[in-house]
Design a protein around this motif. Sequence first.
Motif, short mmCIF file in Angstrom:
data_model
loop_
_atom_site.label_atom_id
_atom_site.label_comp_id
_atom_site.label_asym_id
_atom_site.label_seq_id
_atom_site.Cartn_x
_atom_site.Cartn_y
_atom_site.Cartn_z
N PRO A 141 66.51 -20.11 7.61
CA PRO A 141 66.38 -21.49 7.12
C PRO A 141 65.28 -21.58 6.08
CG PRO A 141 65.43 -21.27 9.31
CD PRO A 141 66.08 -19.97 8.99
N GLY A 142 65.21 -22.74 5.36
CA GLY A 142 64.31 -22.85 4.23
C GLY A 142 62.85 -22.60 4.57
N ARG A 143 62.34 -23.30 5.57
CA ARG A 143 60.92 -23.17 5.88
C ARG A 143 60.59 -21.77 6.40
NH1 ARG A 143 57.50 -27.39 9.68
NH2 ARG A 143 55.43 -26.59 9.16
N LEU A 144 61.44 -21.25 7.24
CA LEU A 144 61.21 -19.91 7.76
C LEU A 144 61.28 -18.87 6.66
CD1 LEU A 144 60.72 -18.17 10.25
CD2 LEU A 144 63.19 -18.06 10.61
N GLN A 145 62.14 -19.09 5.68
CA GLN A 145 62.23 -18.17 4.56
C GLN A 145 60.94 -18.18 3.74
OE1 GLN A 145 65.54 -18.90 1.99
NE2 GLN A 145 65.33 -16.98 0.89
N ASP A 146 60.34 -19.37 3.54
CA ASP A 146 59.06 -19.44 2.82
C ASP A 146 57.97 -18.69 3.57
OD1 ASP A 146 60.33 -20.98 0.95
OD2 ASP A 146 59.71 -22.88 1.82
N TRP A 147 57.93 -18.86 4.88
CA TRP A 147 56.92 -18.14 5.67
C TRP A 147 57.11 -16.62 5.55
CZ3 TRP A 147 57.17 -21.38 10.84
CH2 TRP A 147 56.60 -22.64 10.58
N LEU A 148 58.34 -16.18 5.67
CA LEU A 148 58.60 -14.75 5.61
C LEU A 148 58.31 -14.20 4.22
CD1 LEU A 148 59.52 -12.39 7.30
CD2 LEU A 148 61.88 -12.86 6.64
N TRP A 149 58.59 -15.00 3.16
CA TRP A 149 58.29 -14.55 1.81
C TRP A 149 56.78 -14.42 1.62
CZ3 TRP A 149 59.93 -12.21 -2.27
CH2 TRP A 149 59.27 -12.35 -3.48
N THR A 150 56.02 -15.35 2.18
CA THR A 150 54.55 -15.26 2.09
C THR A 150 54.05 -14.00 2.77
OG1 THR A 150 54.38 -17.67 2.04
CG2 THR A 150 52.41 -16.44 2.66
N ILE A 151 54.57 -13.73 3.95
CA ILE A 151 54.18 -12.50 4.67
C ILE A 151 54.54 -11.27 3.85
CG2 ILE A 151 54.61 -11.12 6.74
CD1 ILE A 151 55.02 -13.73 8.26
N LEU A 152 55.73 -11.29 3.23
CA LEU A 152 56.16 -10.16 2.43
C LEU A 152 55.23 -9.94 1.23
CD1 LEU A 152 58.26 -7.97 1.83
CD2 LEU A 152 59.59 -9.69 0.60
N VAL A 153 54.83 -11.04 0.56
CA VAL A 153 53.94 -10.90 -0.61
C VAL A 153 52.60 -10.31 -0.19
CG1 VAL A 153 52.64 -12.22 -2.32
CG2 VAL A 153 55.05 -12.70 -1.96
N VAL A 154 52.04 -10.81 0.92
CA VAL A 154 50.75 -10.30 1.38
C VAL A 154 50.86 -8.82 1.72
CG1 VAL A 154 49.01 -10.49 3.18
CG2 VAL A 154 49.98 -12.56 2.18
N VAL A 155 51.89 -8.46 2.44
CA VAL A 155 52.06 -7.05 2.83
C VAL A 155 52.32 -6.19 1.60
CG1 VAL A 155 53.50 -5.48 4.17
CG2 VAL A 155 52.86 -7.67 5.14
N PHE A 156 53.03 -6.76 0.62
CA PHE A 156 53.30 -6.00 -0.61
C PHE A 156 52.01 -5.68 -1.35
CE2 PHE A 156 54.23 -6.04 -5.21
CZ PHE A 156 55.04 -4.93 -5.27
N TRP A 157 51.12 -6.66 -1.52
CA TRP A 157 49.86 -6.39 -2.20
C TRP A 157 48.98 -5.44 -1.41
CZ3 TRP A 157 48.88 -6.84 -7.04
CH2 TRP A 157 49.52 -7.80 -7.81
N LEU A 158 48.99 -5.56 -0.10
CA LEU A 158 48.24 -4.60 0.70
C LEU A 158 48.78 -3.18 0.52
CD1 LEU A 158 47.78 -6.60 4.03
CD2 LEU A 158 46.06 -6.13 2.29
N GLN A 159 50.11 -3.07 0.45
CA GLN A 159 50.71 -1.75 0.24
C GLN A 159 50.35 -1.20 -1.15
OE1 GLN A 159 52.63 0.26 2.47
NE2 GLN A 159 51.99 1.63 0.86
#
Length: 862
Positions: free
Chosen positions: A584-602
Amino acid sequence: MISARLARLSFIALALVCFSLSTLAQDTPDAAAADATATDTPATQAPEAKNGLDPALVGLPALPGQDASAEDIDKTLKRIDDRIAEVKDEDAPPPSTNQDEGPAPDPRLEPLRDLRLSLQRRATLLSRHQELQRSLTELQASQEALQQKGLPEKPPYPIAEIDRLYSEHRLARHAAEAAERALEIARQQTEAATKEIETQEQERRRARSQLEQAAPESDKLQLERRLEAARLGVLASRQRLATAQRTLEVAHLEAKVDRQRSDLLSAKIARMKDQVSFTKQMLDERLAELNAHATQIRQRIDALTRTGNQAESALFDARQRLERNQDEARAQFLTEAVAASEAELASSRKGIGYLRHALTSIASERTLWERRYRLYQEDEAASLVNWLKETTDLADNIEAETRYLQDELATLRSMQLALTQRLGDSGLADDLRTALKRRLAALDAQEKRAEELLGVEDQVSALADRFKDELDPLVSRRTLSQRLDDAENWVSSWWNRELFVFQDQGFYLRDIVTGGTVFLLVILAVSLLKRLLSRTVLPRLVSASNGEKRAPRALVLALVRNTSQLFVVIIAFYASMAVSGLLPGRLQDWLWTILVVVFWLQIGIWASAGAVDYLNRQRSRRERQDPSAVSGYGLILFFIRVGIWSIVLISVLTHFHYPITGLIGALGVGGIAVAFAVQNILADIFSSMAIILDKPFRVGDFVVTGSTLGVVEQIGVKTTRIRSLSGEQVTMSNTELLNSRIHNYKRMEERRVVFRLGVVYQTEPDLLERIPGMIERIIRDQAHTRFDRAHFFEYGDFALLFEIVYYVQGPDYNRYMDIQQAINLAINRRFREEGIEFAYPTQELILRHAGPQPGSADTGNA
């Protein structure tokens, strides 16, 4: 020897005792009675007479054998009745007997009744055996007639007829299963009867021994009756064994009859099922019956709802009365009244549940009838595979519900039994009895409705079984295209099935499968990419020449070795959720934020690992040439890591729309303040960077700075340590070291040596001309030297001075001193050979007069 002798003596004593007992037995009334009745005993009873089991001994004629007829059994039953009457007459009390106490019952009556009961059962089993034999003969004849002539009715056959045969066949199959269980019980009864005969024989021998050993003054009449009762018990147990054997035969025959009936019905169904007529009128009639039944059930549900409401009101009143009650005598009645009201309410509510479930079953039955009609009409649109699956599921559900209903019925019957036992108490109060009867009536009503639902379930189950039997061959005979269509329909229904709902969003099986597939593909792709890099790209980069492709190799190593599994899982999860549409929309935004943070850490991990690998390779390559690179590269690596993670932090904050400008400004002001506070330390740190980058000296170099001279031992972040020639360690700050003039003797390629020597003034001019050549030859003869020049430099105060210049090849001071010493010695030796004197400091005083005086002499050198 002693033990063998004792054994022989024991055997002789035992033989004497047996002989004495047999002699006494011939004189007992038992033996006399046997002799007296021997003439009346038929010849066929001689074996029983030898064993003491002659029926004449107990006042009865010969008992019927295994093949006796019903008439023989009836005659024996009449004689047993006469014998019972005789025993009762013998046992009648005399007129003077105390009637209050009463005589003890005759022990012969009970075994006589048992014997009579066994014979009655044998007569019943004999009749049943004859009936079963006739039924088996009729069934076999019907089977032969069916095979030879076929069915007497002419086709087409109505659907109701074949359904009737299906019902009879189902009952016959269940009866055959019950007969098999009865057969096992009959075997157990036969074994029990055999063991009982042994027990009765022991009792008979025990009674006979008691009679034989009785004292003269004892009551021998009672002992004789007990012996006769034991004999009757033996006869009765043998009759029970014969009855059990007959029961076993009947059970075998019943199982055979039921199997024969089931086979006959199966044969009839097989002949009928291809020529069955199922018209629209038949379907309408059946559906009308089901609709009428459903209407009747709805009316009953309405009535039960009103009854339940009344029962609930009555329960409320009963509880109020119980709470207000102050009389302990009425407490039990009020408690039972509450229990009765609860039972009536539960019966109504349960009954409503049973009837509603019956409505559901009737709806399922209506669907089965409609599908059967379409099946017999050969409807091309019929999905036979789905129908078969749904019908199988329906049959399984009905089976589970039937077991649940049977468990409820068992519980109800246990409660009914307990209430019935309480009602059997004669001292029960009338009002308490009324409450118990109300409760029992409620349980009876609930049991009746449960049994009614069981009947409906059984009817639907039978129809489902018939429909399955009709579908199975059709499904197996379908063409490939039809099977493909069924498979497509089944996969489509399975693919679009909604599994669950979360936050008002339905999750379908297709989404779950798609997401799982994408997740696995991403994981597999990353694994394949890492394997490709490690097995194909990396070996090519490693095999490259020194100085080439170091940065790409560091990057590949970082990707292969430092890719976080959490990062891969999050990417795979996000890709699977996004592709499948599960987010769903809100859950997708949360997961995208987590993905961006993990991506920069990687990215930070990759960059840091690549820098570490690259710098480590550079350091290992230059470490042998420059030991100071260890500390220098470590400091560079520290600043590189700080820079990398600073960029990562700023990027993450930028994604969250954090005001980076203000943060950078604040950090700048704070950095200036910190810089002023620790400016000396920062100056030393930057000086160390200058030393590392500019490399004015290295670890191991001999340097001279100011008044300090020695070998550099360590170059740190703030200070540099020097081992002086006198042995102590001198520590200097990097800033102070760079601000002073540094002489690095380690980097000196040639040492220029200038020295002078002087000869006396009296040296001849030709020797003076030869001295530069002599010195040149001496210097050139030395190894690791390069001659520059040798000249007559000047007239000194006390010597003629020569200046010599040459170079020592190498910065080693000890080598320089060795060469200089050798040159000095060689010059000294050559000058002595040539007679050249070295000048040493002298002064010469010369006095001059105007003229010579008489009596005076010239003054020479002083």
